[in-house]
Design a protein around this motif. Structure first.
Motif, PDB file in Angstrom:
ATOM      1  N   GLY A 148      -4.829  -9.775   2.350  1.00  0.00           N
ATOM      2  CA  GLY A 148      -4.944  -8.741   3.249  1.00  0.00           C
ATOM      3  C   GLY A 148      -4.976  -7.458   3.580  1.00  0.00           C
ATOM      4  O   GLY A 148      -5.526  -6.595   3.899  1.00  0.00           O
ATOM      5  N   PHE A 149      -3.750  -7.231   3.033  1.00  0.00           N
ATOM      6  CA  PHE A 149      -3.424  -5.850   2.993  1.00  0.00           C
ATOM      7  C   PHE A 149      -4.100  -5.032   2.112  1.00  0.00           C
ATOM      8  O   PHE A 149      -4.643  -3.916   2.346  1.00  0.00           O
ATOM      9  CB  PHE A 149      -1.957  -5.681   2.073  1.00  0.00           C
ATOM     10  CG  PHE A 149      -0.766  -6.181   3.238  1.00  0.00           C
ATOM     11  CD1 PHE A 149      -1.177  -6.330   4.743  1.00  0.00           C
ATOM     12  CD2 PHE A 149       0.424  -6.519   2.786  1.00  0.00           C
ATOM     13  CE1 PHE A 149       0.163  -6.526   5.741  1.00  0.00           C
ATOM     14  CE2 PHE A 149       1.441  -7.407   3.488  1.00  0.00           C
ATOM     15  CZ  PHE A 149       1.526  -7.123   4.902  1.00  0.00           C
ATOM     16  N   ARG A 150      -4.535  -5.613   0.866  1.00  0.00           N
ATOM     17  CA  ARG A 150      -5.326  -4.881   0.073  1.00  0.00           C
ATOM     18  C   ARG A 150      -6.940  -4.641   0.326  1.00  0.00           C
ATOM     19  O   ARG A 150      -7.407  -3.564   0.269  1.00  0.00           O
ATOM     20  CB  ARG A 150      -5.709  -5.753  -1.645  1.00  0.00           C
ATOM     21  CG  ARG A 150      -6.260  -5.057  -2.412  1.00  0.00           C
ATOM     22  CD  ARG A 150      -5.685  -3.872  -2.865  1.00  0.00           C
ATOM     23  NE  ARG A 150      -6.488  -3.142  -3.934  1.00  0.00           N
ATOM     24  CZ  ARG A 150      -7.379  -2.104  -3.490  1.00  0.00           C
ATOM     25  NH1 ARG A 150      -7.502  -1.649  -2.141  1.00  0.00           N
ATOM     26  NH2 ARG A 150      -7.997  -1.143  -4.353  1.00  0.00           N
ATOM     27  N   ALA A 151      -7.389  -5.846   1.293  1.00  0.00           N
ATOM     28  CA  ALA A 151      -8.521  -5.634   1.790  1.00  0.00           C
ATOM     29  C   ALA A 151      -8.802  -4.778   2.959  1.00  0.00           C
ATOM     30  O   ALA A 151      -9.840  -4.266   3.035  1.00  0.00           O
ATOM     31  CB  ALA A 151      -8.883  -7.122   2.404  1.00  0.00           C
ATOM     32  N   ALA A 152      -7.505  -4.472   3.807  1.00  0.00           N
ATOM     33  CA  ALA A 152      -7.402  -3.506   4.690  1.00  0.00           C
ATOM     34  C   ALA A 152      -7.465  -2.108   4.087  1.00  0.00           C
ATOM     35  O   ALA A 152      -7.711  -1.023   4.974  1.00  0.00           O
ATOM     36  CB  ALA A 152      -6.275  -3.698   5.619  1.00  0.00           C
ATOM     37  N   GLY A 153      -7.457  -1.767   2.838  1.00  0.00           N
ATOM     38  CA  GLY A 153      -7.195  -0.382   2.247  1.00  0.00           C
ATOM     39  C   GLY A 153      -5.951   0.024   1.560  1.00  0.00           C
ATOM     40  O   GLY A 153      -6.141   1.021   0.934  1.00  0.00           O
ATOM     41  N   ILE A 154      -5.174  -0.739   1.613  1.00  0.00           N
ATOM     42  CA  ILE A 154      -3.715  -0.262   1.257  1.00  0.00           C
ATOM     43  C   ILE A 154      -4.213  -0.802  -0.650  1.00  0.00           C
ATOM     44  O   ILE A 154      -4.354  -1.576  -1.044  1.00  0.00           O
ATOM     45  CB  ILE A 154      -2.595  -1.549   1.641  1.00  0.00           C
ATOM     46  CG1 ILE A 154      -2.494  -1.605   2.975  1.00  0.00           C
ATOM     47  CG2 ILE A 154      -1.479  -0.896   0.727  1.00  0.00           C
ATOM     48  CD1 ILE A 154      -2.030  -0.221   3.632  1.00  0.00           C
ATOM     49  N   ASN A 155      -3.625   0.323  -1.309  1.00  0.00           N
ATOM     50  CA  ASN A 155      -3.937   0.405  -2.795  1.00  0.00           C
ATOM     51  C   ASN A 155      -2.857   0.503  -3.439  1.00  0.00           C
ATOM     52  O   ASN A 155      -2.818   0.598  -4.709  1.00  0.00           O
ATOM     53  CB  ASN A 155      -5.075   1.507  -3.274  1.00  0.00           C
ATOM     54  CG  ASN A 155      -4.579   3.000  -2.745  1.00  0.00           C
ATOM     55  OD1 ASN A 155      -3.474   3.157  -2.624  1.00  0.00           O
ATOM     56  ND2 ASN A 155      -5.545   3.761  -2.765  1.00  0.00           N
ATOM     57  N   ARG A 156      -1.607   0.591  -2.809  1.00  0.00           N
ATOM     58  CA  ARG A 156      -0.243   0.343  -3.623  1.00  0.00           C
ATOM     59  C   ARG A 156       0.701  -0.133  -2.876  1.00  0.00           C
ATOM     60  O   ARG A 156       0.990   0.072  -1.434  1.00  0.00           O
ATOM     61  CB  ARG A 156       0.075   2.015  -4.015  1.00  0.00           C
ATOM     62  CG  ARG A 156       1.376   2.005  -4.848  1.00  0.00           C
ATOM     63  CD  ARG A 156       1.579   3.513  -5.030  1.00  0.00           C
ATOM     64  NE  ARG A 156       2.687   3.948  -6.019  1.00  0.00           N
ATOM     65  CZ  ARG A 156       4.073   3.740  -5.515  1.00  0.00           C
ATOM     66  NH1 ARG A 156       4.154   3.558  -4.353  1.00  0.00           N
ATOM     67  NH2 ARG A 156       5.040   3.880  -6.305  1.00  0.00           N
ATOM     68  N   LEU A 157       1.479  -0.814  -3.582  1.00  0.00           N
ATOM     69  CA  LEU A 157       2.365  -1.913  -2.818  1.00  0.00           C
ATOM     70  C   LEU A 157       3.765  -1.613  -3.569  1.00  0.00           C
ATOM     71  O   LEU A 157       3.974  -1.034  -4.628  1.00  0.00           O
ATOM     72  CB  LEU A 157       2.130  -3.274  -3.192  1.00  0.00           C
ATOM     73  CG  LEU A 157       3.032  -4.461  -1.991  1.00  0.00           C
ATOM     74  CD1 LEU A 157       2.591  -4.205  -0.840  1.00  0.00           C
ATOM     75  CD2 LEU A 157       2.738  -5.735  -2.635  1.00  0.00           C
ATOM     76  N   SER A 158       4.955  -1.470  -2.457  1.00  0.00           N
ATOM     77  CA  SER A 158       6.258  -1.203  -2.921  1.00  0.00           C
ATOM     78  C   SER A 158       7.185  -2.369  -2.488  1.00  0.00           C
ATOM     79  O   SER A 158       7.017  -2.635  -1.344  1.00  0.00           O
ATOM     80  CB  SER A 158       6.865   0.091  -2.249  1.00  0.00           C
ATOM     81  OG  SER A 158       8.117   0.391  -2.634  1.00  0.00           O
ATOM     82  N   LEU A 159       7.667  -3.013  -3.269  1.00  0.00           N
ATOM     83  CA  LEU A 159       8.388  -4.360  -2.947  1.00  0.00           C
ATOM     84  C   LEU A 159       9.947  -4.125  -3.024  1.00  0.00           C
ATOM     85  O   LEU A 159      10.347  -3.685  -4.013  1.00  0.00           O
ATOM     86  CB  LEU A 159       8.035  -5.564  -3.913  1.00  0.00           C
ATOM     87  CG  LEU A 159       6.696  -6.171  -3.795  1.00  0.00           C
ATOM     88  CD1 LEU A 159       6.495  -7.127  -4.729  1.00  0.00           C
ATOM     89  CD2 LEU A 159       6.793  -6.662  -1.982  1.00  0.00           C
TER      90      LEU A 159
END
Length: 316
Positions: free
Chosen positions: A18-29
């Motif tokens: 869902g995050f990716r579909a919403a437009g987030i293109n980079r994740l930090s864990l």
């Protein structure tokens, strides 16, 4: 680049698509470790299996993602520190943050201190991690940040270059340049308080000004964290002061092999990066607070966390 910082717990990991579909293109864990004992000592609510699952999912949904790791953890050995790095590399992240655990004042860990590895071992861990990641194709472009080619964190590069940023939402911070001074702001932390004060036309909870005399040090405290340093013209652009104001200190640091000073770039040497706080002290007046910096073996005056050892900015 639109980065979302997330915890590796099951609840958040289930939302990655869902995050990716919403437009987030980079994740930090915020992984911190893949070792259950070390995660428990840190008080983290996720376990090693959750961390691995989240890292796997991050790679499935995001072309660019960062994994935060700590070293110098309670009871940690060199082999365990490198095992965390190897596990992280198995997920093929584009970016890694590796920083030494520091017990900060006014925290639970300060009140109930953990027994951490001694300084020389932490320094050895730092050097071994740097060498391991370099061999794997990751450039150590900032004190605690490692990236594959073209995958440096853009918003953090803005911080390190002392650029401006606008914080929107509960707890958000802003840095705004007003010619010869800098304005720092913090929005109300609690969401309910933020919403109530926005309605009242007062979204800013705290505001402070960085005076002109403090700007050279503030700039250098950020820019000298970068392996490539900064072009001389950027100093004047960010501080509204000529480079001549710090030139004697720059030349003295260069004579001591802490800096390289040239017409195109001013950058810390390897020695300068190892003794970053010693280098920064040369630009610190007695009226300013002591700085924070990276890792061990007497190399630094203090160590920091929150994603980059030292200045508390973003976690990747």
């Amino acid at each position: 680049e639109i980065t979302l910082e997330a915890n590796p717990g099951t609840v958040e990991a289930a939302k990655f698509a869902g995050f990716r579909a919403a437009g987030i293109n980079r994740l930090s864990l915020g992984i911190q470790s893949f070792n259950d004992d070390h995660l428990k000592a840190l008080g983290r609510i996720h376990g090693a299996d959750e961390a691995k699952r989240a890292a796997q999912l991050a790679g499935e949904y995001f072309d660019s993602f960062n994994l935060d790791l700590m070293y110098g953890l309670p009871g940690q050995s060199m082999a365990q520190a490198l095992s965390d790095v190897e596990t992280a590399l198995s997920f093929n992240p584009s970016h890694l943050s590796c920083y030494q655990l520091t017990l900060e004042p006014n925290t639970r860990f300060a009140a109930f201190p953990l027994e951490l590895p001694e300084g020389d071992l932490c320094a050895d861990m730092q050097e071994a991690i740097e060498a391991h990641l370099a061999a794997a194709g990751y450039a150590n472009y900032e004190t605690s940040a490692f990236a594959r080619a073209g995958k440096q964190c853009r918003h953090n590069l803005n911080y390190w270059h002392f650029g401006d940023y606008l914080g929107i939402g509960a707890g958000a911070h802003s840095k705004l340049t007003l010619h010869d001074r800098v304005l720092r702001q913090m929005r109300w932390k609690h969401p309910n308080a933020y919403l109530a004060n926005v309605r009242a036309g007062k979204p800013v909870q705290e505001e402070s000004t960085v005076a002109a005399g403090q700007l050279p040090f503030e700039f250098l405290m950020n820019a000298l964290r970068l392996a490539d340093g900064f072009p001389p013209a950027l100093f004047e652009a960010r501080t509204a002061q000529p480079l001549a104001t710090i030139l004697p200190a720059l030349q003295a640091a260069a004579a001591d092999q802490l800096l390289t000073v040239g017409p195109e770039r001013i950058a810390p040497t390897l020695k300068g990066r190892r003794f970053l706080n010693v280098l920064l002290e040369r630009f610190l007046s007695t009226s300013q607070p002591p700085c924070t910096g990276g890792a061990a073996r007497g190399r630094q005056i203090a160590a920091g966390a929150n994603g980059s050892s030292g200045v508390s900015l973003a976690g990747d």
